[in-house]
Enzyme design. Structure first.
Site, PDB file in Angstrom:
ATOM      1  N   LYS A   1      10.521  -8.948   7.396  1.00  0.00           N
ATOM      2  CA  LYS A   1       9.869  -8.590   5.903  1.00  0.00           C
ATOM      3  C   LYS A   1       9.787  -6.799   5.896  1.00  0.00           C
ATOM      4  O   LYS A   1       9.818  -6.434   4.891  1.00  0.00           O
ATOM      5  CB  LYS A   1       8.412  -9.231   5.954  1.00  0.00           C
ATOM      6  N   ASN A   2       9.008  -6.387   7.048  1.00  0.00           N
ATOM      7  CA  ASN A   2       8.749  -5.155   6.868  1.00  0.00           C
ATOM      8  C   ASN A   2       9.915  -3.937   6.731  1.00  0.00           C
ATOM      9  O   ASN A   2       9.693  -2.863   6.545  1.00  0.00           O
ATOM     10  CB  ASN A   2       7.839  -4.752   8.122  1.00  0.00           C
TER      11      ASN A   2
ATOM     12  N   ARG B   1       0.515  -6.290  -1.680  1.00  0.00           N
ATOM     13  CA  ARG B   1      -0.270  -5.219  -1.317  1.00  0.00           C
ATOM     14  C   ARG B   1       0.544  -3.921  -0.755  1.00  0.00           C
ATOM     15  O   ARG B   1       0.409  -2.795  -0.971  1.00  0.00           O
ATOM     16  CB  ARG B   1      -1.240  -5.400  -0.316  1.00  0.00           C
TER      17      ARG B   1
ATOM     18  N   CYS C   1      -7.746  -4.170   1.628  1.00  0.00           N
ATOM     19  CA  CYS C   1      -7.022  -5.389   2.258  1.00  0.00           C
ATOM     20  C   CYS C   1      -7.911  -5.995   3.196  1.00  0.00           C
ATOM     21  O   CYS C   1      -8.875  -5.352   3.826  1.00  0.00           O
ATOM     22  CB  CYS C   1      -5.786  -4.976   2.993  1.00  0.00           C
TER      23      CYS C   1
ATOM     24  N   ARG D   1      -7.414   0.601   4.189  1.00  0.00           N
ATOM     25  CA  ARG D   1      -6.023   0.938   4.111  1.00  0.00           C
ATOM     26  C   ARG D   1      -5.710   1.869   2.890  1.00  0.00           C
ATOM     27  O   ARG D   1      -5.245   1.763   1.823  1.00  0.00           O
ATOM     28  CB  ARG D   1      -5.126  -0.551   3.661  1.00  0.00           C
ATOM     29  N   PRO D   2      -6.294   2.927   3.204  1.00  0.00           N
ATOM     30  CA  PRO D   2      -6.139   4.255   2.171  1.00  0.00           C
ATOM     31  C   PRO D   2      -4.743   4.673   2.278  1.00  0.00           C
ATOM     32  O   PRO D   2      -4.050   4.383   2.977  1.00  0.00           O
ATOM     33  CB  PRO D   2      -6.987   5.139   2.743  1.00  0.00           C
ATOM     34  N   ILE D   3      -4.481   5.352   1.135  1.00  0.00           N
ATOM     35  CA  ILE D   3      -3.126   6.015   0.845  1.00  0.00           C
ATOM     36  C   ILE D   3      -3.281   7.516   0.908  1.00  0.00           C
ATOM     37  O   ILE D   3      -2.187   8.204   0.265  1.00  0.00           O
ATOM     38  CB  ILE D   3      -2.120   5.256  -0.336  1.00  0.00           C
ATOM     39  N   ASP D   4      -4.276   7.899   1.433  1.00  0.00           N
ATOM     40  CA  ASP D   4      -4.436   9.354   1.374  1.00  0.00           C
ATOM     41  C   ASP D   4      -2.987  10.283   1.977  1.00  0.00           C
ATOM     42  O   ASP D   4      -2.880  11.243   1.472  1.00  0.00           O
ATOM     43  CB  ASP D   4      -5.529   9.895   1.970  1.00  0.00           C
ATOM     44  N   LEU D   5      -2.496   9.743   3.152  1.00  0.00           N
ATOM     45  CA  LEU D   5      -1.448  10.321   3.661  1.00  0.00           C
ATOM     46  C   LEU D   5      -0.194  10.430   2.939  1.00  0.00           C
ATOM     47  O   LEU D   5       0.543  11.461   2.872  1.00  0.00           O
ATOM     48  CB  LEU D   5      -1.112   9.565   5.270  1.00  0.00           C
TER      49      LEU D   5
ATOM     50  N   ASP E   1       0.544  -5.915  14.597  1.00  0.00           N
ATOM     51  CA  ASP E   1       1.093  -7.368  14.107  1.00  0.00           C
ATOM     52  C   ASP E   1       1.341  -8.522  15.012  1.00  0.00           C
ATOM     53  O   ASP E   1       1.307  -9.646  14.636  1.00  0.00           O
ATOM     54  CB  ASP E   1       2.340  -7.170  13.294  1.00  0.00           C
TER      55      ASP E   1
ATOM     56  N   ILE F   1      -5.320  -0.073  15.439  1.00  0.00           N
ATOM     57  CA  ILE F   1      -4.913   0.597  14.203  1.00  0.00           C
ATOM     58  C   ILE F   1      -5.635   0.068  12.985  1.00  0.00           C
ATOM     59  O   ILE F   1      -5.652   0.884  11.963  1.00  0.00           O
ATOM     60  CB  ILE F   1      -3.270  -0.126  14.127  1.00  0.00           C
TER      61      ILE F   1
ATOM     62  N   ARG G   1       3.505 -15.366   3.136  1.00  0.00           N
ATOM     63  CA  ARG G   1       3.915 -13.952   2.835  1.00  0.00           C
ATOM     64  C   ARG G   1       5.033 -13.278   3.944  1.00  0.00           C
ATOM     65  O   ARG G   1       5.721 -12.412   3.560  1.00  0.00           O
ATOM     66  CB  ARG G   1       2.847 -12.949   2.703  1.00  0.00           C
TER      67      ARG G   1
HETATM   68  C1  UD1 Z   1       2.774  -1.507   8.161  1.00  0.00           C
HETATM   69  C2  UD1 Z   1       3.246  -2.877   8.367  1.00  0.00           C
HETATM   70  C3  UD1 Z   1       2.188  -3.530   8.723  1.00  0.00           C
HETATM   71  C4  UD1 Z   1       1.869  -3.171  10.124  1.00  0.00           C
HETATM   72  C5  UD1 Z   1       1.372  -1.657   9.893  1.00  0.00           C
HETATM   73  C6  UD1 Z   1       1.105  -1.010  11.419  1.00  0.00           C
HETATM   74  C7  UD1 Z   1       4.828  -2.891   6.141  1.00  0.00           C
HETATM   75  C8  UD1 Z   1       5.004  -3.609   4.846  1.00  0.00           C
HETATM   76  N1  UD1 Z   1       3.716  -3.330   6.859  1.00  0.00           N
HETATM   77  O1  UD1 Z   1       1.765  -1.069   7.173  1.00  0.00           O
HETATM   78  O2  UD1 Z   1       2.660  -4.971   9.121  1.00  0.00           O
HETATM   79  O3  UD1 Z   1       0.639  -3.690  10.675  1.00  0.00           O
HETATM   80  O4  UD1 Z   1       2.628  -0.809   9.444  1.00  0.00           O
HETATM   81  O5  UD1 Z   1       2.129  -1.171  12.217  1.00  0.00           O
HETATM   82  O6  UD1 Z   1       5.544  -2.490   6.760  1.00  0.00           O
HETATM   83  N2  UD1 Z   1      -3.577   4.946   6.992  1.00  0.00           N
HETATM   84  C9  UD1 Z   1      -4.570   6.031   6.521  1.00  0.00           C
HETATM   85  N3  UD1 Z   1      -4.033   6.723   5.501  1.00  0.00           N
HETATM   86  C10 UD1 Z   1      -2.822   6.296   4.968  1.00  0.00           C
HETATM   87  C11 UD1 Z   1      -1.960   5.521   5.484  1.00  0.00           C
HETATM   88  C12 UD1 Z   1      -2.514   4.803   6.693  1.00  0.00           C
HETATM   89  O7  UD1 Z   1      -5.550   6.360   6.895  1.00  0.00           O
HETATM   90  O8  UD1 Z   1      -2.425   7.213   3.969  1.00  0.00           O
HETATM   91  C13 UD1 Z   1      -4.097   4.180   8.142  1.00  0.00           C
HETATM   92  C14 UD1 Z   1      -4.249   2.718   7.722  1.00  0.00           C
HETATM   93  O9  UD1 Z   1      -5.582   2.453   7.117  1.00  0.00           O
HETATM   94  C15 UD1 Z   1      -4.314   2.059   9.345  1.00  0.00           C
HETATM   95  C16 UD1 Z   1      -3.305   2.952  10.004  1.00  0.00           C
HETATM   96  O10 UD1 Z   1      -3.185   4.249   9.157  1.00  0.00           O
HETATM   97  O11 UD1 Z   1      -5.547   2.071   9.920  1.00  0.00           O
HETATM   98  C17 UD1 Z   1      -1.719   2.309  10.199  1.00  0.00           C
HETATM   99  O12 UD1 Z   1      -1.271   2.338   8.658  1.00  0.00           O
HETATM  100  P1  UD1 Z   1       0.207   2.148   8.309  1.00  0.00           P
HETATM  101  O13 UD1 Z   1       1.045   2.596   9.590  1.00  0.00           O
HETATM  102  O14 UD1 Z   1       0.382   2.998   7.141  1.00  0.00           O
HETATM  103  O15 UD1 Z   1       0.345   0.936   7.958  1.00  0.00           O
HETATM  104  P2  UD1 Z   1       1.269   0.174   6.768  1.00  0.00           P
HETATM  105  O16 UD1 Z   1       2.233   0.947   6.294  1.00  0.00           O
HETATM  106  O17 UD1 Z   1       0.112  -0.133   5.669  1.00  0.00           O
END
Ligand code: UD1
Length: 419
Positions: free
Chosen positions: A22-23, A92, A116, A121-125, A306, A328, A398
């Site tokens: 899926k990922n 999501r 979530c 689960r922010p997207i700041d990065l 996961d 994580i 999912r």
């Molecule tokens: C992906 C996987 C998910 C897996 C995760 C970690 C998919 C669809 N999902 O999720 O199954 O559990 O990787 O291996 O591939 N973070 C920030 N700011 C950001 C982005 C992330 O603070 O802009 C934090 C998140 O809150 C979290 C950590 O970084 O605590 C890891 O997130 P990330 O690696 O981005 O996971 P996803 O891509 O959401």
């Protein structure tokens, strides 16, 4: 509302082919938007998230067909750059479309994927990196509007955390950008390698995927290819936990054992025998389940977050006390209270869970509140005395293609009922 009814105490045995990841399928579907022509993706798992990604592509003006496990995407002339709120909420991880939409159309408008069950689960990065690439981001009324008036430009980006989603979005935005993008402290997950392999076959120039420095040289155009999605390593881990908890013997076909090198030793410490040969992984347990000292979830190549929940389910029946530390996601223990309903002895303090092995788990009415936590309940139910009823199947669906058929084919007693 659907429920899973699982009659426990059945030993699982047999051979099963693991589904596609899926990922990986989700970023690949998003990447298809960058390709002019018809992309064919084989081994796509038939999951609600994959269907939601297809609906997003359709909304953006692509032609998307699903036939069995093959998804065909024709993205000759996408006509939209906005993902409506209802589609964003359906999945999501729809944020995976941000980089690709920007790369193809130069602008993008979508609603925030939202908080979530696993934490904020922010997207700041993601946004910080895109700004460096020339994107102007405005946030208003829960909507995110991104435009790049001068086009996307290559940039030097250092991620403060190796985020999987941010690394994927940057790659997707960078492949058609002008100039070279360098991502430092990139995520090294195998799904990133799969995305880069696909894009490079289409004509992209990406080096270093799977290491902490990824270099992307922008190209003018990507051409369509046929591609096979990599196997789902989390599903392999789920099957391993099912074999471990039931004292079973399972051969997983199509497993890429090199992608779960941090997981195999944990299951060996738990008393399982694990062998790999070619694309097969064989796991059996004939000895009693043993506790493990400490399992810490980490970015790849560490133990995957996961796989935390289902491994915890198996450890709840191990002899001794195990410690798990989730580094994580800040809120990834929501399955614990449900496992406790089934008789598990687990205490959570902050990011640490202390699992005292019990002699028995008992069937109960439980509720899945996230995907992997839901899978952990199914794993626990396989070994529990009596019948377990699991609600919240939309979460499990999912990530698992017909989980009841997968487990039943190995001898479990699982059925899905609709109310
Ligand atoms: C992906 C996987 C998910 C897996 C995760 C970690 C998919 C669809 N999902 O999720 O199954 O559990 O990787 O291996 O591939 N973070 C920030 N700011 C950001 C982005 C992330 O603070 O802009 C934090 C998140 O809150 C979290 C950590 O970084 O605590 C890891 O997130 P990330 O690696 O981005 O996971 P996803 O891509 O959401």
């Amino acid at each position: 509302m659907q429920r899973l009814i699982i009659e426990g105490e059945k030993r699982l045995s047999g051979e099963i082919k693991v589904q596609g990841a899926k990922n990986s399928a989700l970023p690949l579907l998003s990447a298809a938007l960058l390709v002019q022509g018809e992309t064919v993706l084989h081994n796509c798992p038939r999951l609600s998230d994959v269907f939601a990604a297809c609906r997003i592509l359709g909304h953006l003006g692509c032609e998307c067909r699903v036939s069995g496990n093959t998804v065909t995407v024709r993205a000759d002339a996408p006509c939209g750059c906005c993902v409506p709120d209802e589609l964003m909420r359906e999945m999501r991880s729809s944020i995976a479309f941000l980089g690709a939409i920007l790369g193809r159309t130069g602008e993008c408008c979508l609603s925030f994927p939202g908080g979530c069950a696993l934490g904020a689960r922010p997207i700041d990065l993601h946004l910080e990196a895109l700004r460096k690439m020339g994107v102007t981001v405005t946030e208003k009324h829960g909507m995110l509007r991104c435009v790049c008036p001068g086009g996307l430009k290559g940039a030097q980006i250092h991620l403060s955390f190796p985020s999987v989603g941010a690394t994927e979005n940057i790659i997707l935005a960078a492949v058609l950008a002008k100039g070279t993008t360098v991502i430092g402290n990139a995520a090294k997950e195998p799904e990133i390698k799969d995305l880069a392999r696909f894009l490079n076959l289409c004509g992209a120039r990406i080096q270093g995927a799977g290491t902490d420095t990824v270099v992307i040289e922008g190209v003018d155009k990507l051409s369509p290819v046929e591609y096979t999605v990599m196997p789902d390593r989390v599903c392999v881990c789920t099957l391993m936990s099912a074999a471990a908890i039931t004292g079973g013997e399972i051969t997983v076909r199509g497993a890429a054992a090199e992608d779960i090198e941090a997981v195999i030793p944990v299951y060996e410490q738990m008393g399982c025998s694990v062998y790999t040969y070619s694309d097969r992984l064989f796991i059996s347990r004939t000895r009693p389940l043993r506790a493990v000292d400490r399992v810490v979830t980490l970015p790849y190549p560490g133990f995957p977050t996961d796989a935390q929940a289902m491994t915890m389910a198996a450890l709840s029946l191990a002899k001794g006390t195990s410690i798990m530390v989730e580094t994580i996601f800040e809120n990834r223990y929501r399955h614990v209270s449900e496992l406790v309903r089934m008789g598990a002895d687990i205490r959570v303090e902050g990011r640490t869970a202390v699992i005292k092995g019990v002699d028995r788990l008992y069937g109960a009415r439980v509720e899945a509140t996230d995907l992997r936590g839901g899978a952990a309940l199914a794993v626990a139910a396989l070994a529990a005395e009596g019948v377990t009823e699991i609600r919240g199947l939309r979460y499990i669906d999912r990530g698992y293609e017909k989980i009841e058929d997968q487990l039943s084919s190995l001898g479990a007693s699982v059925r899905r009922v609709s109310e």
